[in-house]
Enzyme design. Structure first.
Site, mmCIF file in Angstrom:
data_model
loop_
_atom_site.group_PDB
_atom_site.id
_atom_site.type_symbol
_atom_site.label_atom_id
_atom_site.label_comp_id
_atom_site.label_asym_id
_atom_site.label_seq_id
_atom_site.Cartn_x
_atom_site.Cartn_y
_atom_site.Cartn_z
ATOM 1 N N SER A 190 0.826 -1.213 0.000
ATOM 2 C CA SER A 190 0.000 0.000 0.000
ATOM 3 C C SER A 190 0.856 1.256 0.000
ATOM 4 O O SER A 190 0.370 2.344 -0.329
ATOM 5 C CB SER A 190 -0.943 0.004 1.203
ATOM 6 N N LYS A 308 -13.116 4.111 -0.517
ATOM 7 C CA LYS A 308 -13.387 2.756 -1.006
ATOM 8 C C LYS A 308 -14.780 2.741 -1.633
ATOM 9 O O LYS A 308 -15.799 2.667 -0.937
ATOM 10 C CB LYS A 308 -13.326 1.751 0.150
#
Length: 370
Positions: A190, A308
């Site tokens: 990430s 998200k």
């Protein structure tokens, strides 16, 4: 330069064609350039075709690259060369390029980011050097970065679309793909999202001002520490907020303080915080409210965060988050910069940069104000 535009060529992550097309349609309609999108599911590309032709420069202005979230790369579509004969593809393509009557500073060769399109790599490695040599020999390809970029988008070995973009109004990476090297000591992959976000969402001046050693950052939802790593490597002190564990290698840097708390309930430290970053798996609207509260109230100067998005109604959810952020800043009449991109290292999320603008902000920032 009198070349006319048929439409826009947009490259995106496969599966996000509808969102990419909706954005292009909205921008074009607001500019009075009506048309329709042509694409196919999981194709990784969108052609937005104008109902009438326009000057290519006006078409670029109608859909600035920084305004597009889901397009990795964008160029103005000028011409299509189809049915190129297998025994001589160079001649028809060169004829089409020279007929444009435009000199170029760069050449970008593109395909969709699909397994099918990747099979073209061998052909393009053999074919493109012939085009480059002839363009340089004729004086149409020059080493002048201020000139437009010529985009050659190949559907297959017999069909190519010619596009144009201007310097600083397109992705700096070929096909909009940032191929970053994974740092050896990073706790998770990430970390590449934040590294790409620094380059894709910020100006060089902003990076110089805010990514300096000695500053403070807050990382909400930090575990295992991929985003905190990016700051620690730059000598920036991090409050890493998460009930989960951090990587031992990150704590060993001495730059990271692990705060075991919930990111939605933890309050800002008694430090001047330059950065807030947030990569929590949570409803996009809650994240938008949280980060806009931090930045609008001055608890952090700037923020990079992920939203998200749901599998369905991604476009609608993003619009809702924009409205939440806008409403928070309007409480006190503040201006702000908000830039959002579906980065190469993103999947179902998009990444955003948010900062409060002060009254003396540079004139060039006005294009980003909301």
């Amino acid at each position: 330069m009198s070349a006319t535009a048929k439409g826009l060529i947009l490259l995106c992550r496969p599966g996000f064609e509808n969102e990419c097309a909706a954005e292009a349609e909205g921008l074009a309609q607001r500019a009075g350039m009506h048309g329709r999108a042509r694409t196919a599911p999981n194709s990784g590309s969108v052609h937005f075709v104008f109902d009438e032709v326009f000057d290519w420069d006006l078409a670029l202005q109608a859909a600035p690259f920084h305004s597009l979230v889901f397009a990795r790369q964008r160029s103005v579509w000028l011409e299509r060369v189809a049915n190129m004969p297998e025994d001589d593809r160079v001649t028809p393509l060169m004829r089409a390029i020279l007929d444009l009557g435009i000199r170029f500073g760069r050449l970008e060769v593109e395909t969709a980011d699909t397994n099918e399109a990747k099979t073209l790599s061998g052909f393009l490695k053999r074919f493109i050097p012939h085009i480059e040599r002839q363009l340089k020999a004729t004086g149409f390809l020059r080493n002048k970065p201020e000139l437009p970029t010529l985009h050659l988008f190949f559907k297959d070995s017999s069909q190519v679309d010619l596009g144009l973009s201007k310097p600083d109004d397109a992705s700096p990476w070929n096909m909009g793909i940032a191929r970053l090297r994974m740092p050896r000591n990073a706790p998770s992959r990430s970390t590449l999202k934040l590294a790409e976000a620094f380059d894709a969402l910020m100006t060089e001046e902003e990076r110089e001002q805010s990514l300096r050693a000695g500053l403070y950052a807050v990382d909400l939802g930090a575990a295992p520490g991929g985003w905190s790593f990016q700051f620690a490597e730059r000598g920036i002190h991090v409050f890493a907020v998460d009930n989960g564990p951090l990587a031992d290698s990150l704590k060993a840097t001495g730059m990271v303080e692990h705060v075991k708390a919930d990111g939605f309930n933890w309050r800002a430290p008694r430090k001047q915080v330059e950065w807030l970053v947030c990569d929590m798996v949570e409803q996009p609207a809650r994240v938008a409210q949280l980060v806009s509260d931090w930045v609008a109230s001055g608890k952090a100067k700037r923020c990079i965060f992920n939203l998200k998005l749901p599998m369905k109604k991604r476009f609608d959810e993003l619009k809702k988050c924009r409205q939440i952020i806008d409403s928070r800043f309007k409480l006190h009449g503040d201006s702000y910069v908000l830039r959002i991109k579906h980065l190469y290292h993103d999947r179902e999320e998009v990444t955003a940069y948010l900062a409060k603008l002060h009254p003396h902000a540079a004139e060039s920032d006005k294009q980003y104000r909301r």
